[in-house]
Design an enzyme around this catalytic site. Structure first.
Site, short mmCIF file in Angstrom:
data_model
loop_
_atom_site.label_atom_id
_atom_site.label_comp_id
_atom_site.label_asym_id
_atom_site.label_seq_id
_atom_site.Cartn_x
_atom_site.Cartn_y
_atom_site.Cartn_z
CD GLN A 99 46.78 6.41 7.19
OE1 GLN A 99 46.71 7.63 7.30
NE2 GLN A 99 47.86 5.78 6.77
CE1 TYR A 180 51.14 11.93 13.19
CE2 TYR A 180 51.62 10.57 11.27
CZ TYR A 180 51.46 11.83 11.85
OH TYR A 180 51.62 12.96 11.10
NE ARG A 227 51.30 4.73 3.69
CZ ARG A 227 51.60 5.94 3.22
NH1 ARG A 227 51.45 7.02 3.97
NH2 ARG A 227 52.03 6.09 1.98
N GLY A 316 51.15 9.68 -3.63
CA GLY A 316 50.41 10.68 -2.89
C GLY A 316 50.21 11.94 -3.69
#
Ligand SMILES: Cc1cc2nc3c(=O)[nH]c(=O)nc-3n(C[C@H](O)[C@H](O)[C@H](O)COP(=O)(O)O)c2cc1C
Length: 363
Positions: A99, A180, A227, A316
């Site tokens: 990622q 982000y 994502r 997760g």
């Protein structure tokens, strides 16, 4: 046909033996130079029975770093260090994507040797703080990116993607979720630009589609995933128009035929269904029934697959705490509980010492 967790599936040319993906999780156990260690190889290899592992967020540049002790993929030493992780996962029979995460305004001068300001589409502070060993520090107001910064950042993403492939990763996932840099371009409270990268939906999705196109060209569209977290307020994101924005984005991404789209669902299945209709390719869903349902449950994952809305599901915290999650699901549990105190930073405790069911039974 209804799919289950244990039906194989092909994503981006990779044959996954099951539809149970390990979601990306930052663990802050790299060296100050951004090198992953042997312990990371052990941690990921323990979880190699996942259909696909997505690595923790990895910075594509010095300025893309947002937290202490996160790993990078922007120089030869960092690339070499990842080799021990990808080798360990492959030896254990698994598959792993890297990622790539540029944190944008979720950065801090304390993380950069030249004390620079973090970069973002606009000079809008996050209102959040950076955790440091010496206490919390306010994120500063970031510096608005110039057109040259944008071009250089796209180059950083492609270089990091090439390094990921050189390090033995099966592909890369671009982090367009959770507030982000890529998300900061998409969201209208963080992108106040008046040039061709801001304003209309078509302009706000431009940076993301350019990064995806450049990375796809560098390493192949079938090795490029992204994502997204539509409507997710994490890191002070406020999206006034998630449905039209993400429909438009997915329609554009469909033209690029990338390996997959990975959606962090914020409890809005209706929105997921709308987005699914705009995206004909492979979809991985991190399924949450309500906005604050954490962690996602095995039942939510099964239900999402059975509903046909997604091709695979990611979990997760359950993978973090259960290295043999697939085997535990097959027998109906029980599951170890994730210890939040050891999520970020530290050593093997809460990292590589979660027991498998076999270990519990034989103890
Ligand atoms: C310790 C931890 C670190 C995380 N780091 C990342 C990350 O680096 N990149 C990312 O996209 N999501 C990250 N997430 C979010 C997870 O990928 C996932 O979306 C979230 O945990 C919700 O899924 P779950 O309920 O199955 O845990 C992190 C979550 C946790 C618990």
């Amino acid at each position: 046909m209804v799919s289950t967790l244990f039906d194989p599936v092909t994503i981006g040319g990779l044959q996954l033996p099951n539809r149970l993906v390990m979601a990306p999780m930052t663990r802050n156990r790299a060296t100050p130079e951004g090198l992953v260690t042997e312990l990371a190889g052990e941690y990921y290899a323990q979880r190699a029975s996942a259909g696909l592992i997505i690595s923790e967020g990895i910075q594509p540049s010095v300025i893309g770093q947002g937290y202490f002790l996160t790993p990078g993929l922007h120089n030869a030493e960092q690339t070499d260090a990842w080799r021990q992780v990808t080798d360990a996962v492959h030896r254990a029979g698994g598959r792993i994507f890297a990622q790539i995460n540029h944190c944008g305004r979720i950065g801090h001068p304390a993380l950069y040797p030249d004390n620079a300001l973090p970069l973002a589409p606009s000079a809008v502070a996050s209102g959040e703080q950076l955790f440091t060993p010496d206490g919390m520090l306010d994120h500063p107001t970031p510096r608005e990116m110039t057109t040259e910064d944008i071009a250089a950042t796209i180059t950083d993403f492609t270089a990091a993607a090439r390094n990921a492939i050189a390090a033995g990763f099966d592909g890369v996932e671009l982090h367009g979720a959770n507030g982000y840099l890529l998300h900061q371009f998409l969201a209208d409270n963080t992108n106040l630009r008046t040039d061709s990268y801001g304003g209309s939906v078509a302009n706000r999705i431009r940076f993301v589609t350019e990064v995806v196109a450049a990375v796809s060209e560098a390493i192949g569209a079938d090795r490029t995933g992204i994502r997204l977290s539509p409507g997710n307020p994490f890191n002070h994101i406020e999206e006034s128009d998630p449905a039209p924005l993400y429909v438009e984005l997915l329609t554009k991404l469909a033209e690029q035929d990338i390996a997959y789209v990975h959606i962090v669902e914020g409890g809005d299945r209706e929105l997921t269904t709308k987005l699914r209709a705009a995206w004909p390719g492979s979809l991985i869903l991190n399924p949450h029934r309500t906005p604050d349902a954490f962690p996602a449950t095995v039942e939510a994952a099964e239900e999402a697959l059975e509903s046909g809305v997604t091709d695979a599901v990611s979990l997760g915290a359950l993978w973090l705490a259960n290295p043999d999650l697939d085997a535990r699901i097959k027998v109906g549990g029980p599951y170890n509980t994730a210890d939040q105190a050891t999520f970020y930073g530290g050593d093997s405790a809460g990292y590589t010492d979660y027991p498998t069911l076999d270990q519990v039974t034989s103890a």
